[in-house]
Design an enzyme around this catalytic site. Structure first.
Site: not given
Ligand code: GAL
Length: 730
Positions: A183, A252
């Site tokens: 990110e 994600e």
């Molecule tokens: C995303 C990040 C993950 C985790 C998630 C929240 O933005 O890439 O590593 O932190 O948020 O659980």
């Protein structure tokens, strides 16, 4: 020289076989999908972070993920676990990355390896080792030579380990894709040109490592070719990659959300998660990874921060303990089979979209070879929509998608959950905690050698280097017998400003009070009456770091600890600023230095027997007891609901930080329909944010397991109990 025709043919034959084998081991991509062994694939993946469970759990977790319809497992690589001090590596036990990947390989699943090495992940310092901060001239995640040198060295090391074990798909292994950075897009906005230069360097550096499989960068719209930019979020159907020849991938898909001490539990209804995934697939998405599929536990001091709980359950399809969470797991499993029935149509055709009503659409994938799959959607929040598609009526519940793998029959609707809900229960076990003993942290007896005396207040991490959560700041204050407050019955007030995260204030060894920051605002001011007497008074401040920050521009520069001012108010002179007088610092607790938690270190310590002492419930107390492992094979947890705040160990292994702080939130309602946010569906308001702490069975021996608790405030250890987790279907 003439070549013999037979040997020429056999040479060509070998070349051909070699070529076929190579093609079978290759991963490439086009605009539609990743191409594995020459086939475009729709891939469903789930994050399971190896150090958030134990090696003994890995096989079971991966098998359940496979049974849940996943094709791949995704994990970050946690640099600070693997390189605790510069050049000293650890790949043992829970850090055995190669073993984890081989477990996934054995189950026949693929791996997405997110090397980072910045990972965020609610993990201490975002995965960076704390020593990295002290490399001269370093600045994290930007165009900075010392940082790039270290990042490249570690990334190279991991890639080489994978190559040596033949783990990349190009070598016949399971790794089909890797991630560099994490990110960086939102971050780089604050970094300007240097950010862009660093990002381009990172991509090039990764690609040059020659893994033979694609690299991705999540949330990085500028990712240069051939790196694929991917989406993270609760929904990603708005997302397109930065080039028309890259596939649309969602690295994600947040299955729930993390928990912070003092906050409620966040749940994401499976109807909405399934809806989000179906929306992504109908738009042409071809890779979905659930973050998390199993969240697990932040053992030890691995939780990021501050104030991320020890549990990283995440409301994931497999719970913290690795048990199946229904209906989430089962409903997603059905979604996955429905998507898989559509795979041929999805990878060979582009969707045509038609409106079926004001809130309804049909996405149809119809291929030349005759495959046809349709997704019928209703975006209305409240009403069912009756639509006609190819002459047939379909009822679409609010906020849902129906999947028709043959363009006729609905095999799945995201809002119709046919799976039974499972209710998890914590039940008592037959394990009794026996022969309690205590050991009191004596503030005054701190060993002289380990103290540092300076003028002014030191930043905490600079002193502790995160070898402990705890740092003492001690000073003394002279009060003249003529001070009016001594005679007027009025009180002095002490104010202490801290940069984070928690503070316990002692005057002459007595606890005067505590104060805490929050996750959003680590800074806080402690204010309390100071009970000072004429003469010399000892003021001791115990500053506590509760997980180092894991996110935010240059979080490596953020301060922790008591930076002041520290001020006494109400004296005849008005106020007295103590910040610039002599302060003595001491890293960690006496019990930590004596290694009280280790079963071998324990015999040298004068533990106090007896229940009377325990009942006094003094702050800063160590407790020890023994128990036998309960029968059965259910996952185990400690009920710490009777305790205050501290840390707990079993047989020398750290279970993590505990804190019985009550959840503040709004738990009034939760509807699956409508755009999800973590605040939407909250649970457990008014109850302790975390009461149960996972005790992996593999850390136990049949008898005489040693439990050690360090309590900062006060608590009733006689009520600590070992519970077992069991499912109660409804
Ligand atoms: C995303 C990040 C993950 C985790 C998630 C929240 O933005 O890439 O590593 O932190 O948020 O659980």
């Amino acid at each position: 020289m003439e070549t013999n025709p037979a040997s020429k043919w056999s040479f060509l034959w070998i070349l051909l076989i070699w070529g076929v084998q190579l093609a079978q081991c290759s991963v490439s991509y086009d605009n539609k999908a990743l191409i594995i062994n020459g086939q475009r694939r729709i891939l469903l993946s789930g994050s399971i972070h190896y150090p958030r469970s134990t090696p003994q759990m890995w096989e079971g977790l991966v098998q359940k993920a496979k049974d849940g319809g996943l094709d791949a497992i995704d994990t970050y690589v946690f640099w600070n676990l693997h390189e605790p001090s510069s050049g000293n590596y650890n790949f043992e036990g829970r850090c055995d990355l190669v073993r984890f990947i081989k477990v996934v390989q054995k189950a026949g699943l693929y791996v997405h390896l997110r090397i980072g090495p910045y990972v965020c992940a609610e993990w201490n310092f975002g995965g960076f080792p704390v020593w990295l901060k002290y490399v001269p001239g370093i600045s994290f995640r930007t165009d900075n030579e010392p940082f790039k040198t270290e990042m490249q060295r570690f990334t190279q090391k991991i890639v080489q380990m994978m190559k040596d074990e033949k783990l990349f798909k190009s070598q016949g292994g399971p790794i089909i894709m890797s991630q560099i950075e994490n990110e960086y897009g939102p971050e780089s906005e604050a970094f300007g040109g240097a950010g862009y230069a660093y990002m381009s360097w990172a991509a090039k550096m990764a690609v040059e490592l020659g893994t033979g499989v694609p690299w991705v960068m999540c949330r990085e719209d500028d990712a240069p070719d051939p790196v694929i930019n991917t989406c993270n979020g609760f929904y990603c159907d708005y997302f397109s990659p930065n080039k028309p020849y890259k596939p649309t991938m969602w690295t994600e898909a947040w299955s729930g959300w993390f928990t912070e001490f003092g906050g409620p539990i966040h749940q994401r209804p499976v109807e909405d998660l399934a809806f989000a995934v179906a929306r992504f697939i109908q738009r042409g998405g071809s890779f979905v990874n659930y973050y998390m599929y199993q969240g697990g536990t932040n053992f030890g001091r691995t939780a990021g921060g501050p104030f991320i709980t020890t549990s990283y359950d995440y409301d994931a399809p497999l719970d913290e303990y690795g048990m199946i969470r229904q209906p989430k797991y089962g409903h997603l499993k059905e979604l996955h089979s429905a998507i898989k029935l559509c795979e041929r149509a999805l990878v060979s055709a582009d969707p045509t979209v038609t409106l079926l009503g004001s809130y309804s659409q049909a996405h149809v994938f119809s291929s030349e070879s005759g495959d046809c799959a349709a997704f019928l959607s209703n975006y209305h929040l409240e009403t069912t929509s009756r639509v006609t598609f190819r002459g047939v009526h379909y009822d679409l519940p609010p906020w849902s998608i129906s999947i028709l793998p043959d363009c006729k029959n609905v095999v799945f609707n995201t809002a119709k959950v046919g799976v039974q809900t499972s209710q998890m229960q914590m039940l008592p076990t037959n394990a009794e905690l026996l022969s309690w003993e205590t050991f009191s942290e004596d503030i005054s007896s701190a060993d002289e050698d380990s103290k540092i005396t300076v003028v002014g207040l030191l930043e905490q991490l600079n002193v502790t280097r995160d070898t402990s959560d705890y740092l003492w700041y001690m000073t003394s204050v002279e009060i003249s017998p003529s001070e009016s407050f001594l005679h007027s019955g009025q009180h002095l007030t002490l104010t202490v400003q801290s940069a984070g995260d928690a503070l316990h204030v002692f005057t002459d060894g007595q606890l005067s009070g505590s104060a805490f920051g929050t996750r959003k605002n680590r800074k806080f001011t402690f204010t309390a009456n100071a009970n000072l007497h004429a003469g010399t008074n000892r003021i001791s401040l115990l500053s506590v770091a509760v997980g180092l920050p894991n996110n935010g521009p240059h979080f490596e520069t953020w301060n922790t600890g008591v930076l002041g001012p520290v001020v006494l108010h109400g004296l005849d002179e008005g106020k007295r600023d103590l910040s610039w007088q002599k302060w003595t610092c001491k890293v960690g607790l006496k019990g930590e230095a004596m290694n009280l938690v280790s079963p071998s270190g324990i015999s040298h310590v004068d533990w106090m027997k007896g229940s009377l002492f325990m009942q006094k419930q003094r702050p800063l107390t160590w407790y020890k007891a023994y128990f036998n492992t309960p029968d059965g094979d259910e996952p185990l947890a400690l009920d710490m609901g009777s305790m205050g705040k501290g840390q707990v160990w079993i047989n020398g292994e750290s279970i993590g930080r505990y804190w019985t702080i009550y959840a503040n939130g709004n738990c009034s309602q939760c509807s699956y329909s409508g755009t999800f946010r973590p605040t939407k569906c909250q649970l457990g308001c008014g109850q302790p944010t975390q009461r149960w702490y996972h005790v992996p069975r593999s850390w136990l021996k049949p008898t005489q397991n040693q439990l050690v608790v360090f309590e900062e405030l006060s608590g009733d250890v006689s009520k600590i109990s070992l519970m077992k987790r069991s499912v109660n279907s409804v």
